[in-house]
Design an enzyme around this catalytic site. Structure first.
Site, PDB file in Angstrom:
ATOM      1  N   ILE B 104       0.840  -1.186   0.000  1.00 39.61           N
ATOM      2  CA  ILE B 104       0.000   0.000   0.000  1.00 39.61           C
ATOM      3  C   ILE B 104       0.878   1.239   0.000  1.00 39.61           C
ATOM      4  O   ILE B 104       1.839   1.317   0.769  1.00 39.61           O
ATOM      5  CB  ILE B 104      -0.891   0.018   1.261  1.00 39.61           C
ATOM      6  N   CYS B 105       0.567   2.202  -0.867  1.00 41.31           N
ATOM      7  CA  CYS B 105       1.311   3.459  -0.831  1.00 41.31           C
ATOM      8  C   CYS B 105       0.508   4.474  -0.036  1.00 41.31           C
ATOM      9  O   CYS B 105      -0.375   5.136  -0.549  1.00 41.31           O
ATOM     10  CB  CYS B 105       1.587   3.985  -2.240  1.00 41.31           C
ATOM     11  N   LEU B 106       0.791   4.536   1.247  1.00 35.79           N
ATOM     12  CA  LEU B 106       0.135   5.518   2.112  1.00 35.79           C
ATOM     13  C   LEU B 106       1.264   6.166   2.901  1.00 35.79           C
ATOM     14  O   LEU B 106       2.017   5.479   3.586  1.00 35.79           O
ATOM     15  CB  LEU B 106      -0.862   4.806   3.041  1.00 35.79           C
TER      16      LEU B 106
END
Lengths: 426, 179
Positions: B104-106
């Site tokens: 996840i790109c958070l």
């Protein structure tokens, strides 16, 4: 001066003549210092624990051994690597692969007559409180935050304000390139390591999307290889950052990606540095910080001068700069901020009744407390699924859930961090 | 003069205490005990005695991903809250910021994590990602391009993918709440 009752020998007074010059005088630094033989005996006999036998550890062991400390123990879980030899001067080429603690102890024992260094080739977590209880003083020369936090929490956990023998001063040294710090941590008195966690620079991380799609730096390519490609190619197998084969694979994978994006600078040693988070170690920084740590050890043990209160930072980036300040305790520190309160409660009463008791207790003022023992939940107010699963515990008598002497960790929105309740069932 | 040690050599009468709880465990207990989850989120604990590993289901009630239930795994390590929790998406979904393998790109899960943030911050961040996918930080490049170039097309792709359909030749998991 040597008297008949003393365990000091004539040999000691010659052997440690330099140190005794300091300890035989009354008003050199500390006006109230009384030179008595007990102090020399204490330095000679007190068990001192050195944690880490690496860059700082070698310096610390050498300094302690030459300051009159004769009963030194050292713990280190590592073995000697060829790259250690430039600064870890207790090791020789032929020692590569041997345990650091054992080799360092053997070197000092051979070189410094009258001093006994006892090695422990293991993790600090392998030793229990009984082991740590035996020492008068602990000096840390570590490179890991996790190990420091563990040691700090363990020594604070052992501290009982009613028993002064349980107070183990912790002298913590740390270096990073040209910078370093030395600090004195006294359980029950000063701030602790956990209080200063927010002073740490955060671990360098790159946005996942940059790594995945728009790499610009060689580090991006290496992170891509280790974070995204490794699990793809190796599945569940964990990367061993000490295995040259794994580093080689990462290096080649990162290099191929760097070529694709026309990025220069991916090397084997950079790959190793990025995945192992290696910061260059500088021998002189280690020497300066270790000197300060051992200076404090001698002052604390002899009481011949005031000890550091409580944090000395050093920067060798531009010339030499040091600044000493009193690092403040954090009220909501999870390690030293919550005193253990002892309570008695009837074992046949339920957890719910115990909860109501805490809510009504004027000095607790809890609203919605959650309970756990050593990380195992007894009752949590939220989330819903967990609350429902744990709700039956509320109706159980306390004696079915805890035993006398257990520490219950209580958290609540009204508490800065938590409350530790040492319960006695009656 | 401050007497730090009594000079006695024996300290035999030191009673042994029980194992201490770690700072990470206390912090997780505090984070969890004070959670106030919206009805779009549900947590499950595979082992209710282990508070450090759990799953979160988010069922967005609006925007592109409404109707689906998205599962995430959380693994909190002993260095929490200095280290962020490790969060993965457990399903293969079509989303610009979530990779097929669950990454996840958070920002707050990596470069912008701070110890003052809580598990709640991460959960809110994940829900936000489902409400407002971000085409500028792509992990699934094709999904990001679809979102940037043609929102209607992206919307119909999401509609298809969360029902187990294929988009751009890739088949996704059926994540509909009522299958």
């Amino acid at each position: 001066m040597v008297d008949a009752q003393s365990t000091l020998t004539l040999d000691d007074s010659q052997r440690w003549a330099g140190v005794y010059k300091l300890l035989d005088r009354s008003s050199l630094i500390h006006p109230e210092f009384e030179p008595v033989d007990q102090i020399k005996e204490f330095i000679k006999e007190a068990k001192i624990l050195v944690i880490g036998a690496g860059g700082l550890g070698c310096e610390i062991l050498k300094n302690l051994a030459l300051s009159g400390f004769c009963n030194i123990h050292v713990i280190d879980m590592d073995t000697i690597d060829v790259s250690n030899l430039n600064r870890q001067f207790l090791f020789r080429r032929a020692d590569v692969g041997k345990p650091k603690a054992v080799t360092a102890a053997a070197f000092i024992n051979k070189r410094v007559q009258g001093v006994t260094v006892t090695p422990h080739y293991c993790k600090i977590q392998d030793k229990d409180e009984d082991f740590y209880q035996e020492f008068a003083l602990v000096i840390c020369g570590l490179d890991s935050i996790e190990a420091r936090r563990w040691m700090n929490a363990t020594l604070f956990g052992m501290f009982d304000p009613e028993n002064p023998d349980t107070m183990k001063p912790l002298i913590d040294g740390g270096t990073e390139g040209f910078k370093g710090q030395a600090r004195v941590i006294l359980p029950g008195n000063t701030s602790c390591y956990e209080c200063s966690m927010d002073m740490l620079s955060k671990p360098t991380g790159f946005p996942l999307c940059t790594i995945a799609n728009t790499p610009r730096l060689p580090e991006h390519c290496i992170e891509w290889a280790s974070v995204l490609e490794w699990p793809n190619k190796h599945g569940e197998r964990k990367m061993d950052t000490d295995d040259p084969k794994d580093i080689q694979w990462l290096y080649e994978t990162a290099l191929a990606r760097a070529k694709q994006y026309n990025i220069q600078g991916v090397t084997y040693s950079l790959t190793q540095g990025v995945v192992k988070n290696i910061i260059p170690a500088i021998a002189s920084t280690n020497a300066i910080i270790a000197a300060s740590c051992c200076n404090e050890a001698l002052k604390l043990a002899s009481t011949s001068a005031k000890y550091l209160n409580n944090y000395m930072m050093y920067s060798g980036n531009d010339s030499v700069y040091t600044y000493t300040f009193e690092h403040q305790r954090k009220d909501d520190c999870p390690v030293c901020g919550n005193a253990v309160s002892k309570m008695e409660f009837r074992g046949d009463k339920t957890l719910e009744e115990f909860m109501d008791f805490l809510k009504e207790k004027p000095d607790a003022q809890l609203k919605k407390p959650s309970f756990a023992i050593a990380g195992k939940p007894l009752y949590l107010q939220a989330p819903k699924s967990l609350e429902e699963a744990l709700r039956p515990n509320l109706l159980k008598p306390l004696k079915d859930l805890v035993s006398s002497g257990d520490q219950i960790t209580v958290t609540d929105s009204t508490l800065p961090f938590s409350l530790q309740v040492e319960i006695t069932l009656v | 003069m401050i007497k730090i040690w009594s000079m006695k050599k024996d300290n035999a009468t030191v009673d042994k205490k029980k194992p201490k709880v770690s700072a990470a465990q206390i912090r997780v207990q505090k984070d969890l005990g004070e959670l106030d989850l919206p009805k779009t989120m549900k947590m499950t604990f595979p082992n209710p005695e282990d508070l450090l590993n759990f799953e979160l289901e988010i069922s967005p009630d609006e925007a592109f991903y409404a109707g689906g239930t998205f599962k995430f795994s959380f693994a909190v390590n002993g260095n929490y809250p200095h280290d962020p929790p490790k969060v993965k998406c457990l399903q293969k979904i079509y989303h610009p910021n979530i990779q097929a393998d669950g990454n996840i790109c958070l920002n707050i899960l990596r470069e912008d994590w701070k110890p003052v943030l809580t598990l709640n911050s991460v959960m809110v961040g994940l829900q936000y990602l489902l409400l407002e996918p971000n085409a500028d930080d792509p992990l699934n490049k094709e999904a990001a391009e679809d979102l940037r170039n043609n929102r209607r097309n992206f919307e119909s792709n999401v509609h298809k993918s969360i029902r187990g359909g294929s988009v751009n030749g890739v088949q996704y998991d059926n994540v509909m709440s009522h299958k």
